[in-house]
Design a protein around this motif. Structure first.
Motif, PDB file in Angstrom:
ATOM      1  N   ARG A 118       0.837  -1.209   0.000  1.00  8.30           N
ATOM      2  CA  ARG A 118       0.000   0.000   0.000  1.00  8.30           C
ATOM      3  C   ARG A 118       0.868   1.253   0.000  1.00  8.30           C
ATOM      4  NH1 ARG A 118      -2.869  -2.990   3.904  1.00  8.30           N
ATOM      5  NH2 ARG A 118      -2.024  -1.679   5.581  1.00  8.30           N
ATOM      6  N   TYR A 119       1.924   1.243   0.769  1.00  8.37           N
ATOM      7  CA  TYR A 119       2.817   2.405   0.845  1.00  8.37           C
ATOM      8  C   TYR A 119       3.428   2.710  -0.513  1.00  8.37           C
ATOM      9  CZ  TYR A 119       7.293   4.765   1.494  1.00  8.37           C
ATOM     10  OH  TYR A 119       8.359   5.611   1.361  1.00  8.37           O
ATOM     11  N   LEU A 120       3.996   1.689  -1.173  1.00  7.92           N
ATOM     12  CA  LEU A 120       4.631   1.912  -2.471  1.00  7.92           C
ATOM     13  C   LEU A 120       3.614   2.328  -3.520  1.00  7.92           C
ATOM     14  CD1 LEU A 120       7.229  -1.011  -2.611  1.00  7.92           C
ATOM     15  CD2 LEU A 120       7.679   1.429  -2.320  1.00  7.92           C
ATOM     16  N   THR A 121       2.407   1.762  -3.449  1.00 15.04           N
ATOM     17  CA  THR A 121       1.357   2.143  -4.400  1.00 15.04           C
ATOM     18  C   THR A 121       0.992   3.614  -4.227  1.00 15.04           C
ATOM     19  OG1 THR A 121       0.456  -0.101  -4.386  1.00 15.04           O
ATOM     20  CG2 THR A 121      -0.992   1.659  -5.172  1.00 15.04           C
ATOM     21  N   THR A 122       0.911   4.059  -2.992  1.00 14.70           N
ATOM     22  CA  THR A 122       0.585   5.461  -2.720  1.00 14.70           C
ATOM     23  C   THR A 122       1.690   6.388  -3.229  1.00 14.70           C
ATOM     24  OG1 THR A 122      -0.693   4.854  -0.760  1.00 14.70           O
ATOM     25  CG2 THR A 122       0.074   7.139  -0.906  1.00 14.70           C
ATOM     26  N   VAL A 123       2.927   6.035  -2.936  1.00 17.34           N
ATOM     27  CA  VAL A 123       4.051   6.851  -3.370  1.00 17.34           C
ATOM     28  C   VAL A 123       4.121   6.920  -4.892  1.00 17.34           C
ATOM     29  CG1 VAL A 123       6.566   6.985  -3.425  1.00 17.34           C
ATOM     30  CG2 VAL A 123       5.393   6.445  -1.285  1.00 17.34           C
ATOM     31  N   ALA A 124       3.857   5.777  -5.545  1.00 20.56           N
ATOM     32  CA  ALA A 124       3.975   5.730  -7.003  1.00 20.56           C
ATOM     33  C   ALA A 124       2.904   6.570  -7.695  1.00 20.56           C
ATOM     34  CB  ALA A 124       3.890   4.279  -7.485  1.00 20.56           C
ATOM     35  N   THR A 125       1.816   6.848  -7.023  1.00 20.58           N
ATOM     36  CA  THR A 125       0.721   7.605  -7.654  1.00 20.58           C
ATOM     37  C   THR A 125       0.633   9.044  -7.167  1.00 20.58           C
ATOM     38  OG1 THR A 125      -0.809   6.771  -5.962  1.00 20.58           O
ATOM     39  CG2 THR A 125      -0.665   5.528  -8.019  1.00 20.58           C
ATOM     40  N   ASP A 126       1.689   9.507  -6.456  1.00 20.50           N
ATOM     41  CA  ASP A 126       1.613  10.868  -5.924  1.00 20.50           C
ATOM     42  C   ASP A 126       2.083  11.918  -6.928  1.00 20.50           C
ATOM     43  OD1 ASP A 126       4.347  10.613  -6.007  1.00 20.50           O
ATOM     44  OD2 ASP A 126       4.656  10.702  -3.826  1.00 20.50           O
ATOM     45  N   GLY A 127       2.530  11.473  -8.119  1.00 28.39           N
ATOM     46  CA  GLY A 127       2.952  12.399  -9.152  1.00 28.39           C
ATOM     47  C   GLY A 127       4.400  12.838  -9.053  1.00 28.39           C
ATOM     48  N   HIS A 128       5.086  12.473  -8.013  1.00 27.41           N
ATOM     49  CA  HIS A 128       6.483  12.882  -7.821  1.00 27.41           C
ATOM     50  C   HIS A 128       7.486  11.776  -8.168  1.00 27.41           C
ATOM     51  CE1 HIS A 128       5.149  16.566  -5.915  1.00 27.41           C
ATOM     52  NE2 HIS A 128       4.431  15.876  -5.037  1.00 27.41           N
ATOM     53  N   GLU A 185       9.125   7.532 -12.544  1.00 32.81           N
ATOM     54  CA  GLU A 185       9.927   6.362 -12.902  1.00 32.81           C
ATOM     55  C   GLU A 185       9.528   5.152 -12.060  1.00 32.81           C
ATOM     56  OE1 GLU A 185      11.885   6.235 -15.410  1.00 32.81           O
ATOM     57  OE2 GLU A 185      11.884   8.374 -15.893  1.00 32.81           O
ATOM     58  N   LEU A 186       9.293   5.382 -10.786  1.00 37.47           N
ATOM     59  CA  LEU A 186       8.846   4.302  -9.913  1.00 37.47           C
ATOM     60  C   LEU A 186       7.473   3.801 -10.335  1.00 37.47           C
ATOM     61  CD1 LEU A 186       9.154   2.528  -7.382  1.00 37.47           C
ATOM     62  CD2 LEU A 186       8.187   4.420  -6.040  1.00 37.47           C
ATOM     63  N   ALA A 187       6.576   4.716 -10.698  1.00 37.78           N
ATOM     64  CA  ALA A 187       5.239   4.320 -11.138  1.00 37.78           C
ATOM     65  C   ALA A 187       5.315   3.434 -12.369  1.00 37.78           C
ATOM     66  CB  ALA A 187       4.397   5.568 -11.422  1.00 37.78           C
ATOM     67  N   GLU A 188       6.195   3.801 -13.313  1.00 40.72           N
ATOM     68  CA  GLU A 188       6.349   2.989 -14.523  1.00 40.72           C
ATOM     69  C   GLU A 188       6.937   1.618 -14.195  1.00 40.72           C
ATOM     70  OE1 GLU A 188       8.782   3.079 -18.793  1.00 40.72           O
ATOM     71  OE2 GLU A 188       8.549   4.917 -17.604  1.00 40.72           O
ATOM     72  N   ALA A 189       7.917   1.589 -13.288  1.00 40.59           N
ATOM     73  CA  ALA A 189       8.539   0.317 -12.918  1.00 40.59           C
ATOM     74  C   ALA A 189       7.543  -0.617 -12.241  1.00 40.59           C
ATOM     75  CB  ALA A 189       9.733   0.570 -12.003  1.00 40.59           C
ATOM     76  N   LEU A 190       6.717  -0.063 -11.356  1.00 41.72           N
ATOM     77  CA  LEU A 190       5.754  -0.896 -10.642  1.00 41.72           C
ATOM     78  C   LEU A 190       4.609  -1.352 -11.544  1.00 41.72           C
ATOM     79  CD1 LEU A 190       5.498   0.959  -7.211  1.00 41.72           C
ATOM     80  CD2 LEU A 190       6.742  -1.145  -7.744  1.00 41.72           C
ATOM     81  N   ALA A 191       4.385  -0.637 -12.631  1.00 44.30           N
ATOM     82  CA  ALA A 191       3.311  -1.010 -13.557  1.00 44.30           C
ATOM     83  C   ALA A 191       3.732  -2.131 -14.500  1.00 44.30           C
ATOM     84  CB  ALA A 191       2.878   0.205 -14.368  1.00 44.30           C
ATOM     85  N   ALA A 192       5.020  -2.457 -14.538  1.00 46.17           N
ATOM     86  CA  ALA A 192       5.511  -3.524 -15.421  1.00 46.17           C
ATOM     87  C   ALA A 192       4.984  -4.869 -14.950  1.00 46.17           C
ATOM     88  CB  ALA A 192       7.033  -3.524 -15.428  1.00 46.17           C
TER      89      ALA A 192
END
Length: 238
Positions: free
Chosen positions: A193-203, A206-213
């Protein structure tokens, strides 16, 4: 067997350790051998960890006085040298290499990983300065033979083996630490949940793209194989 290095820190004299006699030069014939002493130290490390290995405790295991063991291993560094080479005797060395050096190195690395998982103290022991004994040298011969098709010079081949061993030791140490970490399902869910929140905060795009793989297999064997393949693919640089 120990001596001072140029920096003044204790070291192990490889000539005395590996080329000298494995029996004390004086006194009556002992009722134990360097092999038995080393085996007892390995068994102790396997059961209780490397920190539990002391000359006194090993002496108790073989039924000897601590002072008598100093003729074989004057300090823990010497004992570690003996232990590392002792367990290296478990690694298979009778092998005819093929021309596929990448496959050969992968096989060697998998052998090393299984070997270190059997002896969880080994990755930490290998971080010190170790002089290869006869069993270690026999396995090194196998690795050097596997690298012959690469065309690398001798120094580069030795570096490749050192790099491969360091990678396996580091990976296994991380693997063991992860296996012993006590993380409840609730804790793991909180981390997701923490990483999902961080990845969608807009900041963190690169992390959001990596987690979406697409997810990859996370078994220890599959993870090790992926990392190993990436490493080996870049080893031919002179």
């Amino acid at each position: 067997m120990s001596r001072a290095t140029e920096t003044g820190t204790p070291g192990v004299d490889p000539e005395q350790l590996w080329l000298g006699s494995d029996r004390p030069r004086r006194g009556r014939k002992p009722s134990y051998s360097r092999e038995a002493i080393t085996a007892a130290a390995v068994a102790l490390a396997d059961a209780e960890g490397i920190e539990a290995v002391t000359i006194r405790k090993v002496a108790a295991e073989v039924g000897a006085g601590a002072m008598s063991l100093y003729s074989y291993a004057p300090d823990k560094e010497t004992l570690l040298e003996l232990m590392v080479d002792h367990v290296a005797g478990e690694l298979p060395t009778a092998h005819t290499p093929t021309d596929d050096w990448r496959a050969e190195l992968k096989a060697i690395a998998h052998l090393q990983r299984a070997h270190m998982l059997r002896h969880p103290w080994l990755p930490a022991a290998l971080t010190g300065r170790r002089t290869p004994g006869p069993n270690t040298l026999a396995f090194l011969e196998r690795a050097l033979a596997a690298l012959r098709p690469t065309g690398l010079d001798g120094a580069a081949k030795l570096e490749v083996f050192a790099q491969l061993t360091a990678f396996v030791a580091g990976h296994v140490a991380h693997e063991i630490a992860g296996a012993t970490a006590l993380r409840s399902p609730e804790r793991l869910a909180a981390e997701v949940r923490y990483l999902t929140t961080v990845a969608t905060d807009g900041h963190h795009p690169e992390l959001a793209e990596a987690l979406a793989a697409p997810a990859r297999p996370l078994t220890p064997e599959a993870t090790f194989t992926r990392f190993l393949t990436r490493l080996i693919n870049g080893l031919t640089t002179p």
